[in-house]
Design an enzyme around this catalytic site. Structure first.
Site, short mmCIF file in Angstrom:
data_model
loop_
_atom_site.label_atom_id
_atom_site.label_comp_id
_atom_site.label_asym_id
_atom_site.label_seq_id
_atom_site.Cartn_x
_atom_site.Cartn_y
_atom_site.Cartn_z
CG ASN A 10 -1.91 1.15 1.22
OD1 ASN A 10 -1.92 1.97 0.32
ND2 ASN A 10 -2.73 1.22 2.25
NE ARG A 83 -6.19 1.56 -0.61
CZ ARG A 83 -6.22 2.76 -0.04
NH1 ARG A 83 -5.11 3.32 0.39
NH2 ARG A 83 -7.36 3.41 0.08
CG LEU A 199 -18.18 4.34 10.59
CD1 LEU A 199 -19.01 4.45 11.87
CD2 LEU A 199 -18.67 5.31 9.53
CD GLU A 347 -9.18 -1.27 3.98
OE1 GLU A 347 -9.59 -0.39 3.23
OE2 GLU A 347 -8.59 -1.04 5.06
#
Length: 366
Positions: A10, A83, A199, A347
């Site tokens: 990432n 990602r 969130l 993720e």
């Protein structure tokens, strides 16, 4: 065993976060390179080392060195999985990074100028360092490709100037992971109509029907939708045009992306933990604003699904702030006794899963 690991990358402007997974999707190691563009630092477990990181290539090289120090050689990697925030209109599923896919990621740079260039820098750096190592990408926008046209299209003319102007949605990798791991995590079958709340500093809602996204609160960019850490969320386009007129486009963009949201409302911080600890009325108002717009826009997501069978919270705030969850649930109590769950964000594991799926499908050569 050789070639048994997936390295998930990432990449941001000044840092690269990397997580190593085995083929059973267990996290083996986590490494982070920070301070790219200057005097950098590489953290691996409890180990920290300072080293110059002039660019993403140097940062990736340092990450590979940190892997080697842990006994993980490049030959142990089956693939590097990235990602990528924006896949644009073309990339609607995870894919092996070929010249054509790289070009499509580059074409989406105007849609995500703060993110895609850094993803490309990491992709190119890996290609130079390990030219024979397969690479693939998972796109945050891909999960929302199932949104119907009426949800995706803005009511603007179909002219060249509006090409690519649509609601893409983001946080798709988080929502996809949530769907995939729901039953294992909760012991309950995936509800037919699920309201998912991601969130964190960035925040969005997703209406998930039969395991697919049918609506989401983010749109053309990650700026729209809910009140966020520093992003304004929902705002009239006329107000944006006004800001551009009185401030100029660059200053208006800086305000809406970096000086608004919880930070702008409170004048204190974008960090929900800091606001929770504060007695300042502005901090309390910022938290209430955050919850109000979650509840209000939840109604829109419920309408898109034509009902609701469950609610799930994920992301840093969603997982850790019980007061925020209870506030939102109280504002949605008119729905009746709707079951709700908290599921940790996964993720990176989802990105590794996507790469393994591509391997099994023979679309990513081992």
């Amino acid at each position: 065993m050789a070639r048994a690991h997936i390295l998930v990358i990432n990449a941001g402007s000044s840092s690269i976060k990397a997580a190593l997974f085995d083929t059973d999707l267990h996290e083996v190691l986590r490494i982070e390179a920070t301070g790219i563009g200057g005097a950098g630092e590489v953290r691996s477990g409890d180990s920290r080392s300072e080293t110059p990181l002039p660019d993403h290539k140097a940062a990736l090289g340092a990450i590979f060195d940190a892997l080697a120090a842990q006994g993980i050689d490049a030959t142990d990697l089956r693939a590097v999985a990235h990602r990528v925030v924006h896949g644009g209109p073309e990339l609607t599923a995870s894919a092996r990074i070929t010249p054509q896919v790289r070009a499509a990621i580059a074409d989406a740079v105007p849609l995500a100028p703060l993110h895609n260039p850094h993803h490309l820098a990491a992709i190119d750096a890996v290609a130079k360092l390990m030219p024979d190592l397969p690479q693939c990408a998972t796109f945050d926008t891909a999960f929302h490709a199932t949104n119907p046209d009426v949800a995706r299209r803005y009511a603007v003319p179909d002219v060249p100037e509006t090409d690519g102007l649509q609601r893409y949605g983001f946080h798709g990798t988080s929502f996809a992971a949530l769907v995939k791991g729901f039953e294992e995590t909760t012991g309950t079958p995936l509800p037919r109509r699920l309201l998912a709340l991601h969130l964190g500093n960035g925040a969005s809602l997703c209406a998930i029907r039969e395991g697919q996204s049918v609506a989401t609160t983010m749109g053309f960019s990650p700026l729209s939708g809910l009140t966020m850490g520093t992003r304004a969320g929902e705002i009239d386009a006329g107000a944006v045009l006004h800001l551009v007129e009185v401030m100029g486009a660059e200053a208006a963009s800086e305000m809406l992306y970096h000086d608004s949201g919880l930070l702008g409302l409170s004048g204190i911080s974008s960090d929900m933990r800091t606001l929770t600890a504060s007695d300042d009325p502005r901090a309390r108002f910022a938290r209430e604003h955050f919850c109000y717009w979650i509840a209000r826009q939840s109604g829109s997501m419920i309408a898109a699904m034509q009902g609701l069978d469950g609610i799930v919270f994920t992301g840093g705030i969603g997982e850790n702030d019980a007061d925020i969850r209870n506030n939102v649930l109280a504002q949605l109590s008119w729905l009746g006794n709707i079951p709700h769950w908290v599921i940790p964000a996964a993720e990176e594991q989802q990105i590794a899963r996507d790469a393994i799926t591509l391997l099994k499908d023979h679309r990513l050569a081992p």
